[in-house]
Scaffold this motif. Sequence first.
Motif, PDB file in Angstrom:
ATOM      1  N   SER A 128       0.780  -1.268  -0.024  1.00 59.41           N
ATOM      2  CA  SER A 128      -0.104  -0.158  -0.211  1.00 59.41           C
ATOM      3  C   SER A 128       0.885   1.345   0.090  1.00 59.41           C
ATOM      4  O   SER A 128       0.583   2.261  -0.532  1.00 59.41           O
ATOM      5  N   ARG A 134      -5.418   2.432  -1.599  1.00 58.22           N
ATOM      6  CA  ARG A 134      -4.867   1.049  -2.318  1.00 58.22           C
ATOM      7  C   ARG A 134      -5.335  -0.182  -1.314  1.00 58.22           C
ATOM      8  O   ARG A 134      -4.597  -0.395  -0.236  1.00 58.22           O
ATOM      9  N   GLU A 136      -6.058  -4.358  -1.792  1.00 58.01           N
ATOM     10  CA  GLU A 136      -5.991  -5.389  -2.503  1.00 58.01           C
ATOM     11  C   GLU A 136      -7.070  -6.536  -1.833  1.00 58.01           C
ATOM     12  O   GLU A 136      -7.633  -7.380  -2.587  1.00 58.01           O
ATOM     13  N   ARG A 138     -10.150  -8.467  -0.794  1.00 49.69           N
ATOM     14  CA  ARG A 138     -11.464  -8.492  -1.395  1.00 49.69           C
ATOM     15  C   ARG A 138     -12.576  -9.167  -0.747  1.00 49.69           C
ATOM     16  O   ARG A 138     -12.395  -9.867   0.233  1.00 49.69           O
ATOM     17  N   ARG A 169     -11.769  -4.473  -0.400  1.00 47.13           N
ATOM     18  CA  ARG A 169     -12.627  -3.988  -1.753  1.00 47.13           C
ATOM     19  C   ARG A 169     -13.707  -4.653  -2.254  1.00 47.13           C
ATOM     20  O   ARG A 169     -13.610  -6.032  -2.505  1.00 47.13           O
ATOM     21  N   VAL A 174      -7.770  -1.578  -7.948  1.00 42.95           N
ATOM     22  CA  VAL A 174      -7.094  -1.468  -6.635  1.00 42.95           C
ATOM     23  C   VAL A 174      -6.881  -0.265  -5.905  1.00 42.95           C
ATOM     24  O   VAL A 174      -6.740  -0.201  -4.759  1.00 42.95           O
ATOM     25  N   ASP A 175      -6.537   0.546  -6.452  1.00 43.25           N
ATOM     26  CA  ASP A 175      -6.392   2.006  -5.876  1.00 43.25           C
ATOM     27  C   ASP A 175      -7.493   3.054  -6.056  1.00 43.25           C
ATOM     28  O   ASP A 175      -7.432   4.307  -6.130  1.00 43.25           O
TER      29      ASP A 175
END
Length: 378
Positions: A128, A134, A136, A138, A169, A174-175
């Motif tokens: 990150s 950011r 990742e 999920r 997320r 991703v960001d």
Amino acid sequence: MNFEHSEDRRMLADSLNRFIAEQYAFDTRDRIAKSPEGFSADIWRQFAELGVIGALFGEADGGFGGGGFDIAVVFEALGRGLVVEPLLGAVMAGEAISAAGNETQKALLAEIIGGTTIATLAHDEAGSHYELARVETRAARSADGWVLDGAKVVVQQGAQADLFVVSARTAGAVDDEAGISLFLVPAKTAGLAARDCPAIDGGRVAELRFDKLALGADALLGTEGQAHATLERAIGRGVLALCAEALGAMEAAKTETLEYLRTRKQFGMLIGSFQALQHRMADLLLEIEQARSAVINAAAAIDADRVTRERALSAAKFSIGRIGSLVAEESIQLHGGIGMTWELPLAHYAKRLVMIDHQLGDEDHHLQRYIALGKEVH
């Protein structure tokens, strides 16, 4: 604006400083920091009874503070004592629950304030680089809730916490700022593994891994995909807490260094009488006062509009990073070789000051962020 502390805050500061001086001497702190748990359950309970945790929360959440100066008063005292108990996690996780939670979820705040639940924020990831958006890890919808997969790193008291506020997320790249959601994850949930390790400056941190971790629909904190603003608020309070903690550590390092200069003799003279050392100490005192001003400014802006708040926080974190490193270096150099010894508290203050710079964004990150936020104003 009046920056004088209220009577309640002064009483809280006095009682907390007295408690730390009497019950949290350096040898006690050193033993707690090196323990397998990384904190003392007994001290944590006493903090709850003293109202220290409650001072970090507003009245609507069951506390009696919650303002920027309440956070600053508490954490400055904690910094003086090098306290390792998990109050930073309580600030950030508690703010996220307070800002985004429903009534059922907010009921957990009473347990946090009462000291019966240790809560912490699990947001940072290996790649990150301090970038808030950011993420990742999920979270995917299931028939009756959510399934989490991913990992979080350097989670404060990650193996000892009872409850995590986890970012994941649910949509987007991703960001992307949009598409981040928050989830309440009890520590005993199946599919959650914690790898515990000691932190270099005392206490414990952990890497958390989520392997097809199943959560109910009620685990979602706030609106799906809209957690970026909540994270920013929660981590902002964490930044203020760290800045105030660093200020307390600087004050303690300054006091120890002054005492050493007043008592250590060389060539038959007190080294504090040497003009070159006096000049270095005077510069250090001015820098610490500048750090204090930055903390006051950040505390005053904690409930302001977003850009004003975030710029004040980044300015403070940048100043604390620069000045904290300077205080650590100068204090050890003015002590000489003894300043590096493990038995002297000074070396531990220096380590903590250096590591605070790397928590929640270092000096370089916050300087760039301050500049970028300034462009938003114009």
